[in-house]
Write a protein that holds these residues in place. Structure first.
Motif, mmCIF file in Angstrom:
data_model
loop_
_atom_site.group_PDB
_atom_site.id
_atom_site.type_symbol
_atom_site.label_atom_id
_atom_site.label_comp_id
_atom_site.label_asym_id
_atom_site.label_seq_id
_atom_site.Cartn_x
_atom_site.Cartn_y
_atom_site.Cartn_z
ATOM 1 N N GLU A 26 73.459 46.496 29.639
ATOM 2 C CA GLU A 26 72.037 46.572 29.338
ATOM 3 C C GLU A 26 71.297 47.323 30.443
ATOM 4 O O GLU A 26 71.777 47.440 31.574
ATOM 5 C CB GLU A 26 71.448 45.163 29.205
ATOM 6 N N ALA A 27 70.109 47.809 30.113
ATOM 7 C CA ALA A 27 69.248 48.451 31.100
ATOM 8 C C ALA A 27 68.943 47.468 32.219
ATOM 9 O O ALA A 27 68.787 46.265 31.994
ATOM 10 C CB ALA A 27 67.953 48.920 30.445
ATOM 11 N N GLY A 28 68.888 47.987 33.444
ATOM 12 C CA GLY A 28 68.572 47.154 34.592
ATOM 13 C C GLY A 28 69.734 46.370 35.144
ATOM 14 O O GLY A 28 69.546 45.485 35.985
ATOM 15 N N SER A 69 73.120 63.757 25.052
ATOM 16 C CA SER A 69 74.378 63.028 25.021
ATOM 17 C C SER A 69 74.380 61.947 26.106
ATOM 18 O O SER A 69 73.506 61.905 26.985
ATOM 19 C CB SER A 69 75.539 63.988 25.269
ATOM 20 N N LEU A 70 75.385 61.074 26.058
ATOM 21 C CA LEU A 70 75.552 60.075 27.114
ATOM 22 C C LEU A 70 75.646 60.755 28.474
ATOM 23 O O LEU A 70 74.993 60.338 29.446
ATOM 24 C CB LEU A 70 76.809 59.237 26.843
ATOM 25 N N ALA A 71 76.455 61.805 28.562
ATOM 26 C CA ALA A 71 76.630 62.501 29.841
ATOM 27 C C ALA A 71 75.323 63.064 30.373
ATOM 28 O O ALA A 71 75.104 63.117 31.590
ATOM 29 C CB ALA A 71 77.664 63.616 29.689
ATOM 30 N N GLU A 72 74.436 63.476 29.474
ATOM 31 C CA GLU A 72 73.162 64.042 29.899
ATOM 32 C C GLU A 72 72.160 62.978 30.352
ATOM 33 O O GLU A 72 71.095 63.315 30.863
ATOM 34 C CB GLU A 72 72.564 64.882 28.776
ATOM 35 N N HIS A 73 72.519 61.720 30.185
ATOM 36 C CA HIS A 73 71.718 60.620 30.726
ATOM 37 C C HIS A 73 72.253 60.157 32.077
ATOM 38 O O HIS A 73 71.693 59.222 32.669
ATOM 39 C CB HIS A 73 71.723 59.426 29.759
ATOM 40 N N ALA A 74 73.339 60.760 32.550
ATOM 41 C CA ALA A 74 74.058 60.206 33.698
ATOM 42 C C ALA A 74 74.159 61.180 34.863
ATOM 43 O O ALA A 74 74.208 62.397 34.689
ATOM 44 C CB ALA A 74 75.460 59.776 33.262
ATOM 45 N N HIS A 75 74.200 60.611 36.060
ATOM 46 C CA HIS A 75 74.609 61.307 37.273
ATOM 47 C C HIS A 75 75.991 60.792 37.650
ATOM 48 O O HIS A 75 76.218 59.567 37.679
ATOM 49 C CB HIS A 75 73.654 61.022 38.433
ATOM 50 N N GLU A 106 62.654 55.760 27.238
ATOM 51 C CA GLU A 106 61.650 54.707 27.341
ATOM 52 C C GLU A 106 62.209 53.512 28.106
ATOM 53 O O GLU A 106 63.341 53.088 27.893
ATOM 54 C CB GLU A 106 61.221 54.265 25.942
ATOM 55 N N GLY A 107 61.412 52.998 29.033
ATOM 56 C CA GLY A 107 61.831 51.847 29.819
ATOM 57 C C GLY A 107 62.427 52.185 31.154
ATOM 58 O O GLY A 107 62.654 51.299 31.987
ATOM 59 N N PHE A 108 62.680 53.466 31.408
ATOM 60 C CA PHE A 108 63.241 53.881 32.697
ATOM 61 C C PHE A 108 62.133 54.491 33.549
ATOM 62 O O PHE A 108 61.498 55.461 33.147
ATOM 63 C CB PHE A 108 64.368 54.894 32.497
ATOM 64 N N ALA A 109 61.915 53.932 34.725
ATOM 65 C CA ALA A 109 60.825 54.365 35.594
ATOM 66 C C ALA A 109 61.349 54.774 36.965
ATOM 67 O O ALA A 109 60.738 54.482 37.994
ATOM 68 C CB ALA A 109 59.782 53.255 35.737
ATOM 69 N N GLY A 110 62.504 55.449 36.973
ATOM 70 C CA GLY A 110 63.105 55.854 38.238
ATOM 71 C C GLY A 110 62.249 56.833 39.014
ATOM 72 O O GLY A 110 61.563 57.673 38.444
ATOM 73 N N ARG A 153 67.769 60.545 36.152
ATOM 74 C CA ARG A 153 68.631 60.159 35.050
ATOM 75 C C ARG A 153 68.902 58.670 35.163
ATOM 76 O O ARG A 153 69.105 58.162 36.287
ATOM 77 C CB ARG A 153 69.949 60.951 35.049
ATOM 78 N N PRO A 154 68.926 57.938 34.049
ATOM 79 C CA PRO A 154 68.966 56.481 34.138
ATOM 80 C C PRO A 154 70.326 55.877 34.462
ATOM 81 O O PRO A 154 70.391 54.735 34.923
ATOM 82 C CB PRO A 154 68.506 56.031 32.750
ATOM 83 N N ILE A 155 71.425 56.602 34.223
ATOM 84 C CA ILE A 155 72.757 56.033 34.431
ATOM 85 C C ILE A 155 73.396 56.683 35.657
ATOM 86 O O ILE A 155 73.556 57.902 35.710
ATOM 87 C CB ILE A 155 73.658 56.243 33.199
ATOM 88 N N TRP A 156 73.753 55.852 36.628
ATOM 89 C CA TRP A 156 74.473 56.337 37.800
ATOM 90 C C TRP A 156 75.928 55.903 37.682
ATOM 91 O O TRP A 156 76.221 54.706 37.581
ATOM 92 C CB TRP A 156 73.876 55.775 39.080
#
Length: 221
Positions: A26-28, A69-75, A106-110, A153-156
């Protein structure tokens, strides 16, 4: 936003690295992956980053930006720092910022930082105009970390993230990681060290034998 792996299997070099791997993140929250060398921790991270194909099962990201894509949400923060040694420290960050597309579901405030600002926070602002080839191993690692902040990006996805860092830099990194979670981000990290991440789940990988499945333990780390 939710990251879902359903009965995931990955083959590399004609060998099944893992099979039947399922988890939800989950997020967070962070997912801390442990296990002996060679069981597939790095392969799992590279699969999530889109660098290794899925052989069986499904990967999905719910609640992300539909055109990404998933990869485009990630570092991906791997063993190699991906630093261009001939470029200056600042030029490396400018290159990454121009090359990598940001993702802000939505929901990511990095937090987004300018290159000089994050270099200053990491204690290497004095190296900004030096060729990256002149950096020490620890400074190179901090430069690689800096790119996570110039393009949000929200996923590290982090493979042994504290490698080559001294104690002070390691503590700073853990602060950054927990702040990322507090901002609604997600972290999937492989480690042999204790990481004080909150909240976090644990996933222990073991080499599959005779069709055994590897499942998410779902414990608090």
């Amino acid at each position: 936003m939710k990251l879902i792996a359903d009965k995931l299997a990955v083959d590399r070099g004609g060998r099944r690295v893992f099979a039947g791997l399922s988890f939800q993140l989950e997020a967070g929250r962070a997912l801390v992956i442990t296990g002996a060398n060679g069981v597939g921790k790095s392969t799992l991270l590279r699969t999530l980053a889109g660098l290794v194909p899925v052989s069986e099962g499904k990967l999905a990201l719910e609640g992300g930006q539909p055109d990404r894509s998933l990869a485009e949400h990630a570092h991906y923060f791997g063993h190699e720092s991906a630093v261009k040694r001939a470029l200056s420290v600042l030029e490396n960050l400018e290159f990454w910022r121009s090359f990598m597309v940001p993702a802000r579901p939505e929901g990511f405030a990095g937090e987004v930082l300018q290159p000089l600002d994050i270099l200053d926070r990491l204690g290497i602002a004095h190296t900004a105009n030096l060729p990256a080839a002149y950096l020490s191993a620890g400074q190179t690692r901090r430069l690689a970390l800096a790119r996570l902040f110039v393009t949000p990006r929200p996923i590290w996805l982090m493979d042994e993230p504290t490698s080559a860092l001294d104690k002070a830099s390691e503590a700073q990194l853990l602060g950054f990681m927990n702040a990322h979670l507090a901002a609604g981000g997600q972290i999937v990290t492989a480690t042999h060290s204790e990481l004080a991440l909150h909240p976090a789940d644990a996933l222990h990988l073991a080499a599959p034998e005779q069709g055994d499945e590897v499942e998410d333990e779902g414990d608090e780390a």
